[in-house]
Motif scaffolding. Structure first.
Motif, PDB file in Angstrom:
ATOM      1  N   ARG A 267      36.990  57.034  23.373  1.00 40.78           N
ATOM      2  CA  ARG A 267      35.742  57.529  23.946  1.00 40.78           C
ATOM      3  C   ARG A 267      34.593  57.340  22.958  1.00 40.78           C
ATOM      4  O   ARG A 267      34.796  57.343  21.753  1.00 40.78           O
ATOM      5  N   ILE A 268      33.392  57.205  23.509  1.00 42.79           N
ATOM      6  CA  ILE A 268      32.163  57.131  22.716  1.00 42.79           C
ATOM      7  C   ILE A 268      31.221  58.203  23.241  1.00 42.79           C
ATOM      8  O   ILE A 268      30.817  58.151  24.418  1.00 42.79           O
ATOM      9  N   TYR A 269      30.907  59.186  22.397  1.00 38.82           N
ATOM     10  CA  TYR A 269      30.070  60.314  22.788  1.00 38.82           C
ATOM     11  C   TYR A 269      30.607  60.996  24.044  1.00 38.82           C
ATOM     12  O   TYR A 269      29.855  61.417  24.921  1.00 38.82           O
ATOM     13  N   GLY A 270      31.932  61.083  24.146  1.00 40.92           N
ATOM     14  CA  GLY A 270      32.544  61.769  25.260  1.00 40.92           C
ATOM     15  C   GLY A 270      32.815  60.906  26.479  1.00 40.92           C
ATOM     16  O   GLY A 270      33.497  61.342  27.405  1.00 40.92           O
ATOM     17  N   PHE A 271      32.288  59.679  26.506  1.00 43.24           N
ATOM     18  CA  PHE A 271      32.488  58.793  27.644  1.00 43.24           C
ATOM     19  C   PHE A 271      33.601  57.792  27.334  1.00 43.24           C
ATOM     20  O   PHE A 271      33.684  57.258  26.219  1.00 43.24           O
ATOM     21  N   LYS A 272      34.436  57.517  28.340  1.00 41.30           N
ATOM     22  CA  LYS A 272      35.505  56.553  28.166  1.00 41.30           C
ATOM     23  C   LYS A 272      34.934  55.158  27.923  1.00 41.30           C
ATOM     24  O   LYS A 272      33.919  54.783  28.503  1.00 41.30           O
ATOM     25  N   VAL A 273      35.583  54.414  27.077  1.00 47.25           N
ATOM     26  CA  VAL A 273      35.211  53.028  26.870  1.00 47.25           C
ATOM     27  C   VAL A 273      35.610  52.253  28.117  1.00 47.25           C
ATOM     28  O   VAL A 273      36.746  52.341  28.585  1.00 47.25           O
ATOM     29  N   HIS A 274      34.644  51.484  28.673  1.00 49.32           N
ATOM     30  CA  HIS A 274      34.889  50.816  29.951  1.00 49.32           C
ATOM     31  C   HIS A 274      36.033  49.819  29.832  1.00 49.32           C
ATOM     32  O   HIS A 274      36.190  49.125  28.832  1.00 49.32           O
TER      33      HIS A 274
END
Length: 268
Positions: free
Chosen positions: A194-201
């Motif tokens: 994750r990056i800043y809480g968002f999953k890496v696409h």
């Protein structure tokens, strides 16, 4: 354990032999072993073939079964002691797949005597000792996690030096065959970047995989002596292909187009 060692150093040989198995199992570094029943050790059928595997076999067996009374010098006693350890380990691998042995190892497993899985997503699940070979001096003991179904090296160097043949390759599988209720449920949880809480696409992972395949293709072409160049690496469209007659399909399309236009003129 300290008091027992003091007894060994201060008492007679008979006192030493009467405590040998207790001392071996309770000594530091042997926590993975369980105590083998005397009835199992005295049954010659259970020791079949070990006389050719262990030096000073009879003396070692006498020491393990608490009937050793040989007046030997220090060097010989050291050799017999080493053989006794090896003999106990080989018998141990046979004993722990019996009903009584499985029960003893199960008790140690429930108390996490073998440690806990270092994988974070296993939540500290208990481990089991196992060998990667049934032959001695091939590999050291490993720790098996039934939850992630992976193996790990022991943390302690004392445990890491134990021969894997003293536990064998089948013990952990037999244990869960006999006690199927203990087999943990498998989890689908996996670590997700994750990056800043968002999953890496997922497209990013796909692009990395495609780039790797392209680089592998380039290396293979170079290995076979074939020059190559991708369109993005060329200055002009004419330089895009360097081998064979790759431009011929375009010429063929042009001829086909001229023929088609000719047929249209005739029709008119």
């Amino acid at each position: 354990m300290v008091n027992m060692m003091e007894d060994f150093n201060s008492e007679t040989d008979s006192d030493y032999t009467s405590y040998w198995r207790d001392w071996f199992v309770s000594s530091r570094g042997n926590e993975y072993f369980c105590e083998i029943d005397e009835d199992y050790l005295t049954d010659r059928f259970n020791l079949t073939g070990l006389n050719t595997e262990v030096p000073y076999y009879q003396y070692a067996l006498d020491l393990v079964t608490d009937v050793f009374d040989l007046d030997a010098d220090d060097d010989l006693r050291e050799q017999i002691e080493k053989s006794a350890r090896h003999l106990y380990g080989l018998v141990h691998a046979r004993y722990i797949v019996t009903t009584r042995g499985l029960a003893k190892m199960l008790d140690k497993y429930k108390k996490c005597d073998f440690g806990k899985c270092p994988r974070v997503l296993c939540d500290g699940h208990p481990l089991l000792p196992m060998g990667q070979s049934d032959l001695p001096n091939m590999s050291t003991v490993k720790l098996y996690c039934p939850k992630c179904e992976d193996i790990y090296n022991p943390k302690s160097s004392r445990h890491a030096s134990i021969d894997g043949a003293y536990f064998g390759t089948s013990f952990h599988s037999i244990l869960f065959q006999v006690y199927p209720a203990l087999n943990p449920e498998k989890s689908m949880r996996r670590y997700e970047p994750r990056i800043y809480g968002f999953k890496v696409h997922a497209a990013a992972a796909l692009a990395r995989w495609q780039d790797g395949c392209r680089e592998e293709l380039q290396d293979r072409l170079v290995e076979y002596g074939m020059s190559h160049k991708f369109v993005e690496e060329s200055d002009s469209e004419e330089d895009a292909y360097e081998y064979g007659e790759e431009n011929e399909p375009a010429k063929t399309e042009k001829v086909a187009g001229d023929a088609a236009s000719g047929r249209m003129d005739i029709a008119n």
